[in-house]
Design a protein around this motif. Sequence first.
Motif, PDB file in Angstrom:
ATOM      1  N   GLY A  20      19.632  50.428  48.577  1.00  0.00           N
ATOM      2  CA  GLY A  20      19.627  51.386  49.671  1.00  0.00           C
ATOM      3  C   GLY A  20      20.722  52.412  49.422  1.00  0.00           C
ATOM      4  O   GLY A  20      21.849  52.044  49.056  1.00  0.00           O
ATOM      5  N   PHE A  21      20.407  53.690  49.574  1.00  0.00           N
ATOM      6  CA  PHE A  21      21.395  54.714  49.217  1.00  0.00           C
ATOM      7  C   PHE A  21      21.294  55.916  50.154  1.00  0.00           C
ATOM      8  O   PHE A  21      20.246  56.226  50.724  1.00  0.00           O
ATOM      9  N   GLN A  22      22.419  56.575  50.303  1.00  0.00           N
ATOM     10  CA  GLN A  22      22.469  57.826  51.066  1.00  0.00           C
ATOM     11  C   GLN A  22      23.703  58.616  50.647  1.00  0.00           C
ATOM     12  O   GLN A  22      24.698  58.041  50.199  1.00  0.00           O
ATOM     13  N   VAL A  27      24.644  52.007  49.248  1.00  0.00           N
ATOM     14  CA  VAL A  27      25.288  51.338  50.378  1.00  0.00           C
ATOM     15  C   VAL A  27      24.743  49.931  50.615  1.00  0.00           C
ATOM     16  O   VAL A  27      25.314  49.162  51.388  1.00  0.00           O
ATOM     17  N   GLU A  28      23.654  49.598  49.936  1.00  0.00           N
ATOM     18  CA  GLU A  28      23.089  48.264  50.114  1.00  0.00           C
ATOM     19  C   GLU A  28      22.390  47.819  48.831  1.00  0.00           C
ATOM     20  O   GLU A  28      21.612  48.569  48.241  1.00  0.00           O
ATOM     21  N   LEU A 313      25.445  50.436  39.946  1.00  0.00           N
ATOM     22  CA  LEU A 313      24.340  49.797  40.680  1.00  0.00           C
ATOM     23  C   LEU A 313      24.845  48.693  41.610  1.00  0.00           C
ATOM     24  O   LEU A 313      24.122  47.748  41.905  1.00  0.00           O
ATOM     25  N   GLY A 314      26.076  48.825  42.055  1.00  0.00           N
ATOM     26  CA  GLY A 314      26.605  47.896  43.043  1.00  0.00           C
ATOM     27  C   GLY A 314      26.870  48.611  44.348  1.00  0.00           C
ATOM     28  O   GLY A 314      26.880  49.837  44.431  1.00  0.00           O
ATOM     29  N   SER A 315      27.082  47.829  45.402  1.00  0.00           N
ATOM     30  CA  SER A 315      27.372  48.404  46.709  1.00  0.00           C
ATOM     31  C   SER A 315      28.633  49.261  46.642  1.00  0.00           C
ATOM     32  O   SER A 315      29.627  48.885  46.005  1.00  0.00           O
ATOM     33  N   ASN A 316      28.583  50.440  47.245  1.00  0.00           N
ATOM     34  CA  ASN A 316      29.666  51.421  47.287  1.00  0.00           C
ATOM     35  C   ASN A 316      29.861  52.192  45.977  1.00  0.00           C
ATOM     36  O   ASN A 316      30.805  52.967  45.873  1.00  0.00           O
TER      37      ASN A 316
END
Length: 336
Positions: A20-22, A27-28, A313-316
């Motif tokens: 999930g990205f923005q 972000v997920e 490709l990890g969160s944050n």
Amino acid sequence: MKFVSGEILTEDGFQKGYLGFQRNKIVEVGKGSCPEKPVAKGLIVPTFVNMHTHLGDSFIKYKNIELPRNIEKLVAPPNGLKYKLLKEASENELIEGIEKSIAFMLKSGTSTFCDFREGGLNGICHLKTAIDLWNISSVILSRPEKLDYDKNEIDLLLRNSDGIGLSSIFDWNYSEMMEIAKQTKRKNKIFAIHASERIRENIDSILDLKPDFLVHMVKASESDLICVKENNIPVVLCPRSNAFFGLKPNIDLMEKIGVNILLGTDNAMLSNPSILDEIRYLIKNFKAFEIPEILYKTTYAARKALNLECGILGSNSKADFVVLDDKTLQPLYVSV
């Protein structure tokens, strides 16, 4: 927030899941079913790293010139046709050509490239001007304007670039090439060279320069490749460029020996700078690699070779990824 789902390439191989990205940030990262309809489904891989380019000659492909299929006549410094055309080109022509290649790389999912930059300080400036307004990362390996060692010139080049990328030992006075290599290493910068592209070159002389990586090694012997493997030196292959000159790297032997193989696209006047196109050519014409392996080499392994950030490709982390069709490897979604 947007989502992509499918098989995510990690350093341990592919794992099912979704991102999930923005606002250009992941972000997920999840496993199992995607919480919303994804914008794309397929193989999710980090953006590609093109380990070897010569973007300065991009403009030549638009001149509709029949190029000689001979390495010496076309690209050998200082008298190859390429160098004649570079001298005749205007600054605008050079920069516009480079920008076209950058746009092509980004469209096909390449976010970082390592360029062997001819033309001394002016060559560096042309490339930096071209990339200024583009969301792309570069590793610039400069070279002197002439085939001569000048300490002050090398110092200037190293202050303005990431290291030095030279043509083969065949082109140089070896003692002067050694001085350049030593000076580059003293500054903790990258030193790389073309090696054994059209003829076999002395592997001991090559390794004594302590290169960070080698380009081509088409004419290398089995014993040469064993030495390269034992010294943990990656070899960057450019099979489409080699094919233009009627050459073919012995990839099966390199794989058997365990050489760390990476991919580049070489001269932009010969091959478009798409790593995806290089991958598809490799898969079609060589049997050495499975798809997961070659995707790893052009993403994680290439970043390691250039000492770039691999925590992707990890969160944050930054949203630097490409979604590929799992059968054709065509890009379905490019985040950059």
